[in-house]
Each structure stands twice: as C-alpha cells, then as structure tokens.
Design a protein around this motif. Structure first.
Motif, PDB file in Angstrom:
ATOM      1  N   LEU A 319       0.733  -1.194  -0.083  1.00  0.00           N
ATOM      2  CA  LEU A 319      -0.070  -0.148   0.071  1.00  0.00           C
ATOM      3  C   LEU A 319       0.851   1.305   0.093  1.00  0.00           C
ATOM      4  O   LEU A 319       0.458   2.326  -0.812  1.00  0.00           O
ATOM      5  CB  LEU A 319      -0.927   0.013   1.291  1.00  0.00           C
ATOM      6  N   ILE A 320       1.837   1.444   0.715  1.00  0.00           N
ATOM      7  CA  ILE A 320       2.840   2.399   0.918  1.00  0.00           C
ATOM      8  C   ILE A 320       3.663   2.812  -0.749  1.00  0.00           C
ATOM      9  O   ILE A 320       3.567   3.710  -1.058  1.00  0.00           O
ATOM     10  CB  ILE A 320       3.605   2.269   1.806  1.00  0.00           C
ATOM     11  N   ALA A 321       3.913   1.574  -1.409  1.00  0.00           N
ATOM     12  CA  ALA A 321       4.319   1.697  -2.585  1.00  0.00           C
ATOM     13  C   ALA A 321       3.401   2.162  -3.795  1.00  0.00           C
ATOM     14  O   ALA A 321       3.775   2.900  -4.499  1.00  0.00           O
ATOM     15  CB  ALA A 321       5.109   0.198  -2.996  1.00  0.00           C
ATOM     16  N   MET A 322       2.058   2.005  -3.244  1.00  0.00           N
ATOM     17  CA  MET A 322       1.303   2.281  -4.264  1.00  0.00           C
ATOM     18  C   MET A 322       0.576   3.676  -3.997  1.00  0.00           C
ATOM     19  O   MET A 322      -0.306   4.133  -4.540  1.00  0.00           O
ATOM     20  CB  MET A 322       0.011   1.423  -4.294  1.00  0.00           C
ATOM     21  N   ARG A 323       1.469   4.405  -3.027  1.00  0.00           N
ATOM     22  CA  ARG A 323       0.995   5.820  -2.688  1.00  0.00           C
ATOM     23  C   ARG A 323      -0.359   5.874  -1.978  1.00  0.00           C
ATOM     24  O   ARG A 323      -1.055   7.108  -2.179  1.00  0.00           O
ATOM     25  CB  ARG A 323       1.057   6.683  -4.105  1.00  0.00           C
ATOM     26  N   THR A 324      -0.469   4.901  -1.328  1.00  0.00           N
ATOM     27  CA  THR A 324      -1.914   4.822  -0.506  1.00  0.00           C
ATOM     28  C   THR A 324      -1.927   5.994   0.443  1.00  0.00           C
ATOM     29  O   THR A 324      -0.913   6.367   1.233  1.00  0.00           O
ATOM     30  CB  THR A 324      -2.144   3.697   0.292  1.00  0.00           C
ATOM     31  N   ARG A 325      -3.118   6.618   0.921  1.00  0.00           N
ATOM     32  CA  ARG A 325      -3.388   7.568   1.890  1.00  0.00           C
ATOM     33  C   ARG A 325      -4.462   7.093   2.859  1.00  0.00           C
ATOM     34  O   ARG A 325      -5.262   6.446   2.554  1.00  0.00           O
ATOM     35  CB  ARG A 325      -3.884   9.009   1.183  1.00  0.00           C
ATOM     36  N   VAL A 326      -4.150   7.351   4.078  1.00  0.00           N
ATOM     37  CA  VAL A 326      -5.323   6.885   5.191  1.00  0.00           C
ATOM     38  C   VAL A 326      -6.122   8.011   5.480  1.00  0.00           C
ATOM     39  O   VAL A 326      -5.484   9.137   5.730  1.00  0.00           O
ATOM     40  CB  VAL A 326      -4.178   6.202   6.327  1.00  0.00           C
ATOM     41  N   VAL A 327      -7.374   7.610   5.650  1.00  0.00           N
ATOM     42  CA  VAL A 327      -8.408   8.623   6.225  1.00  0.00           C
ATOM     43  C   VAL A 327      -8.535   8.171   7.515  1.00  0.00           C
ATOM     44  O   VAL A 327      -8.984   7.151   8.005  1.00  0.00           O
ATOM     45  CB  VAL A 327      -9.520   8.489   5.127  1.00  0.00           C
ATOM     46  N   LEU A 328      -8.223   9.370   8.341  1.00  0.00           N
ATOM     47  CA  LEU A 328      -8.652   9.119   9.705  1.00  0.00           C
ATOM     48  C   LEU A 328      -9.685   9.967  10.461  1.00  0.00           C
ATOM     49  O   LEU A 328     -10.095  10.985   9.753  1.00  0.00           O
ATOM     50  CB  LEU A 328      -7.299   9.541  10.865  1.00  0.00           C
ATOM     51  N   ARG A 329     -10.236   9.659  11.473  1.00  0.00           N
ATOM     52  CA  ARG A 329     -11.572  10.403  11.911  1.00  0.00           C
ATOM     53  C   ARG A 329     -11.408  10.436  13.361  1.00  0.00           C
ATOM     54  O   ARG A 329     -10.960   9.448  14.169  1.00  0.00           O
ATOM     55  CB  ARG A 329     -12.794   9.320  11.591  1.00  0.00           C
ATOM     56  N   LYS A 330     -11.727  11.548  13.860  1.00  0.00           N
ATOM     57  CA  LYS A 330     -12.101  11.986  15.136  1.00  0.00           C
ATOM     58  C   LYS A 330     -13.136  12.768  15.513  1.00  0.00           C
ATOM     59  O   LYS A 330     -13.194  14.045  15.008  1.00  0.00           O
ATOM     60  CB  LYS A 330     -10.739  12.493  15.713  1.00  0.00           C
ATOM     61  N   GLY A 331     -14.285  12.328  16.028  1.00  0.00           N
ATOM     62  CA  GLY A 331     -15.548  13.098  16.238  1.00  0.00           C
ATOM     63  C   GLY A 331     -15.852  13.171  15.021  1.00  0.00           C
ATOM     64  O   GLY A 331     -16.261  12.251  14.069  1.00  0.00           O
ATOM     65  N   GLY A 332     -16.208  14.743  14.656  1.00  0.00           N
ATOM     66  CA  GLY A 332     -16.709  15.038  13.410  1.00  0.00           C
ATOM     67  C   GLY A 332     -15.853  15.344  12.304  1.00  0.00           C
ATOM     68  O   GLY A 332     -16.040  15.758  11.285  1.00  0.00           O
ATOM     69  N   LEU A 333     -14.464  15.080  12.560  1.00  0.00           N
ATOM     70  CA  LEU A 333     -13.405  15.629  11.724  1.00  0.00           C
ATOM     71  C   LEU A 333     -12.674  14.709  11.205  1.00  0.00           C
ATOM     72  O   LEU A 333     -12.165  13.536  11.714  1.00  0.00           O
ATOM     73  CB  LEU A 333     -12.424  16.498  12.633  1.00  0.00           C
ATOM     74  N   GLU A 334     -12.085  14.852   9.945  1.00  0.00           N
ATOM     75  CA  GLU A 334     -11.714  14.019   8.986  1.00  0.00           C
ATOM     76  C   GLU A 334     -10.228  14.409   8.748  1.00  0.00           C
ATOM     77  O   GLU A 334     -10.063  15.592   8.578  1.00  0.00           O
ATOM     78  CB  GLU A 334     -12.139  13.547   7.826  1.00  0.00           C
TER      79      GLU A 334
END
Length: 497
Positions: A319-334
């Motif tokens: 996934l890192i080599a494929m340039r993947t981005r991770v979506v994080l969530r805290k409360g109502g914010l991403e």
C-alpha cells in the motif's frame, strides 16, 4: 445506554446470551455451553482450521452472506444479529449426509477425523458459493479455501479428490429466504451495548456512533476481525475491559471507486479488499493468496491490518509503494495523510486519542508505473513474512521519474527505503544504478535477527528482491514470472495432478 443480551440464530432457533464474558470465544460457547462438540479445538489461534464454522449475516442489500471463519478466535458478542452454522447443521433432516460429507466418506478423506469437521465446513463454503454451471471447481479454488485447514494423518490428496467430487452428488440447497427473514426479525435498530462483570462491549451501527464512542472511551480497544485480539485472549490472557466492535458499522464496509482512487472502508474484509485491489493492480494476486489463510481473510479487515501497524503486516509495504493515503476520523473531523506517515515507532502511530482509521485511498491509474510485491517466508501458505517487499517505479522511457520502495520485517515499522529511492531518482533504469540502490539499502535498514530470519538473511534478501524487480521490469529484456518465481512452476505442476 441500555444494555441487552447477545442475540443470534443457531440450529434454526434464536439464542440469547446474557451471562458470558465479552471475551468468551465462539468455540468455547459451542463446545462448553451448547455441548455441540463436533467443532474441535486444535491450536486456539486460528492456524489449524479444526474449529472452522460458518457465519451468516445480511449484507448491504439485505441478502445472506456466508463466510467460513475460525471459531477459536472469534468473540461471542460479535455473533449478535448473525446466524451460526457448525458441522452438526450439515446432516439432512432424513439423516442422510450432506454431499460434502458423503464425498469425504467415499473418497477416504479422513483417518483420525479430528481435523475433518473443519475441512468439511471450509468445503461447504466452497459448495455454497460455486455454481456447477460454471464448470468443476478448480484445484486453485480448492487449495485457496483449504489454506487454513491442516491435516497430519490423512494427507491432502483424498480430501482434494472429495472436493472435486462433491458437486457430482444430488444437490442440496439452502432456504436462504427463511434465514434472511429470521435475521431481519432479530436485527436491532440501535447499537449493541453488553456488559458482564465489569466488561463492556459496544457494537455501533453508524459511523457517527463509532466516532462518539471512540471520543468518549479513547482507552477502549477497537475490535474488527479479531484475528489479532483473539490471540490476546487465547494465548496472552489479556484483560480487555472495554471493546468497541466495528463489524456492524455499514459505512466502514464501503468500497467505491472514483476516477483517481479506490476507497476501502476500514471494515472491509480482507478477501473483499484484495478482490477490489486486484482489479486495478493484478500484481497483488500472489500476495492475496499468501496473506494468511482463507478463513482469516474472511474475518480480518484491511483497515485493521493497517491500524495495527505491525512491522510484519504484509499489506502495508504494498500500500505504501502504491501511494496509499489513510483517512482518519476523530469526532466529526477527518484528516488524510500518506500511509507511511502513520507509523512513528514500534506499535506507535500518529493517531491522536479518540481517533481511528476510517478508510484508505489507493490510487487507481498506474500510468507508466511498474509495480511488484514479494513475500519471503518458510511456507507458501499461512506463514508470517521474514521479509515483505514492494517496489514501484514510474518510468519515462528508461529514466526513473519516481521510485517508491517499502519493506516489512526490516525495521520496527513498515518503512520506505529513502536512500535507495534517492539513488534511483532521475537515473536510468539499468543494472549499474540498481546495484547502487541495492547497496544503499544498507543505510535504510538495520535488520534484526529473530526466529524467522537472521539480519544477514534479511539484508541480502532485501537487496536480491530489488534486483528481481529490476529483472522483471527492465524495458528491453524483462524476464517473465515463470523464469523468476519458483512457485509459478510448482503451481503448474500441481495443475497436472
């Protein structure tokens, strides 16, 4: 928040459980509480398959979805709203055996019989999903579904013969409509809140509920497929006072594509996630096959593998080599970040208290990118990596525009090889520059020795895998996988048996 019992269907009846620890396993409940002892305990860690059962639940289209999983590491509260099948369910009402069972008898697929119920349940899953109209089941399909089942006395040839023959018997169907109606009847609109002697288990239904719970209880453990936490229970006997189960959150099961990205929700099962990834990146086919066993991939999630952050997690280098981005969530914010920035140190991530992985964004279109991933382990199936490598280069003719190299098993976290990448950046994709990048890997990693491999082996193997990638992707005289992959020839030999 009002608590209620765990409710699920077994042998056609609704089961209610109100007096059991939240960490009681499904296997313990089946054998010790229901006294259905056909399901066996072998390893208690999801490796041998003797405890394989079938779990059914309604999917997003309100249709029954069945999957074989390891009962020994699944926690009892995760059955809420689902249907459970064990080996006792297969015998027909008139006493005759199911075609899978009869085939195992006729083709001598059992000796001591301890592993047999697990094999039968795995094959029943294949029986239920394969249509004979599409031709006989292939050896590859059989090997895949049985990758989590071990036999020490019968040998696999008679079992494989039974798998090939099972569809030749008079067909036995399932009344899916009746099961779907029962599941709808026990489905609860709200989340499950279950408590037992100081233990708490929450199973939110929506993303907003999960975000609220995570902020309210930042010290609670998030539970997805239980393929890791299950071992904390059965092997390490950890105290887990509060679990938040994400398996009921519909939004986390989302898989969607845009022109640029494939979005994979954090709750998408590994088998489903890999199926989606392979459509755009067929180079992941072997990694999918070697990524744990079939029942583990039926339970574990790609988001869980990423959030765990294990240095030997096989998905992260690719996934890192494929340039993947991770979506994080805290409360109502991403917030969104490159996946490699998520990992700070061993078992330490950049997530803030109350934050969780919501999903992954994987670029779809490769353009001039060349991509490969390789896994080195002592066994082909169901084994932990000594080294897992992923390489991606964007070529402009013979010139490397971008290079991305990531390894698992070489450091305390999944980690890019920045020195090796810099050696290749802007240079010709040729033998001399690749050899220089292989030397630069020594600046990127100080590999450790452990039970899986020595530091010398890891360092040499990492360099050799980069060279193999070059041999496969050289623009003028690339070698084929058949020339470089020993498993390719082994698979070809198996298909003739």
């Amino acid at each position: 928040m009002e608590t209620r019992p765990i409710r699920f269907i077994y042998r056609g009846e609704v089961q209610e459980v109100a007096q059991a620890p939240t960490t009681r396993t499904v296997l313990q409940y089946i054998r010790e509480d229901l006294h259905c002892t056909g399901t066996k305990e072998g390893c208690a860690e999801g490796d041998c398959g003797a405890c394989t059962v079938m779990i059914g639940e309604l999917d997003q289209n309100n249709q029954l979805q069945l999957r074989a999983v390891n009962a020994c590491i699944q926690l009892l509260p995760t059955l809420d709203g689902k249907v459970l099948y064990t080996i006792e369910d297969l015998r027909q009402d008139d006493g005759t055996l199911h075609p899978v069972q009869q085939a195992m008898v006729d083709w001598h697929g059992a000796q001591c019989g301890f592993c047999t119920p697990g094999f039968i349940m795995s094959l029943w899953g294949l029986y239920m999903t394969h249509s004979p109209e599409n031709g006989p089941v292939s050896r590859e399909q059989i090997d895949d579904v049985l990758s989590g089942n071990l036999c020490r006395c019968t040998g696999y040839r008679p079992i494989i013969d039974a798998a090939k023959a099972m569809h030749s018997y008079p067909a036995v169907s399932m009344d899916r409509q009746s099961i779907e109606d029962k599941l709808r009847a026990i489905r609860q609109d709200g989340m499950l809140a279950y408590e037992y002697q100081g233990q708490t288990f929450h199973a939110p239904r929506t993303l907003d509920q999960l975000a609220q719970l995570r902020e309210q209880y930042p010290q609670a453990r998030i539970l997805a497929g239980s393929t890791d936490i299950g071992l904390w229970v059965t092997k390490q006997f950890r105290d887990l006072p509060h679990l938040i189960y994400i398996g009921q959150v519909v939004e986390l099961r989302e898989l969607k594509t845009t022109e640029d990205d494939l979005y994979i929700g954090a709750g998408v099962l590994l088998n489903d996630a890999f199926d989606a990834l392979i459509k755009d990146h067929p180079e992941l086919t072997e990694l999918r096959q070697r990524f744990a066993s079939f029942p583990i991939r039926n339970a574990g999630t790609l988001g869980g593998n990423v959030a765990n952050g294990s240095p030997i997690g096989d998905s992260m280098p690719a996934l890192i080599a494929m340039r993947t981005r991770v979506v994080l969530r805290k409360g109502g914010l991403e917030r969104v970040m490159p996946l490699e920035d998520l990992y700070l140190a061993y078992q330490k991530t950049a997530m803030e208290p109350g934050e969780f992985v919501q999903g992954l964004l994987v670029p779809r279109h490769k353009g001039q990118w060349q991509f490969r991933t390789y896994k080195l382990s002592k066994r082909f199936d169901q084994d932990i990596s000594a080294v897992c490598a992923a390489f991606a280069v964007e070529l402009d003719g013979k010139i490397v525009k971008q290079a991305r190299i990531a390894f698992g098993g070489m450091a305390a976290t999944p980690k890019r090889a920045s020195h090796a990448e810099q050696v290749l950046q802007g240079q010709e994709w040729n033998e001399e520059n690749v050899q220089a990048a292989m030397q630069a890997l020594q600046q990127d990693y100080q590999a450790l020795s452990d039970m899986r491999a020595s530091s010398e082996y890891r360092n040499q193997s990492a360099a050799n895998l980069l060279y193999r990638f070059f041999l496969e992707t050289h623009p003028e005289h690339a070698l084929s996988p058949a020339q470089l992959n020993v498993f390719h020839r082994a698979q070809a030999s198996l298909e003739t048996l």
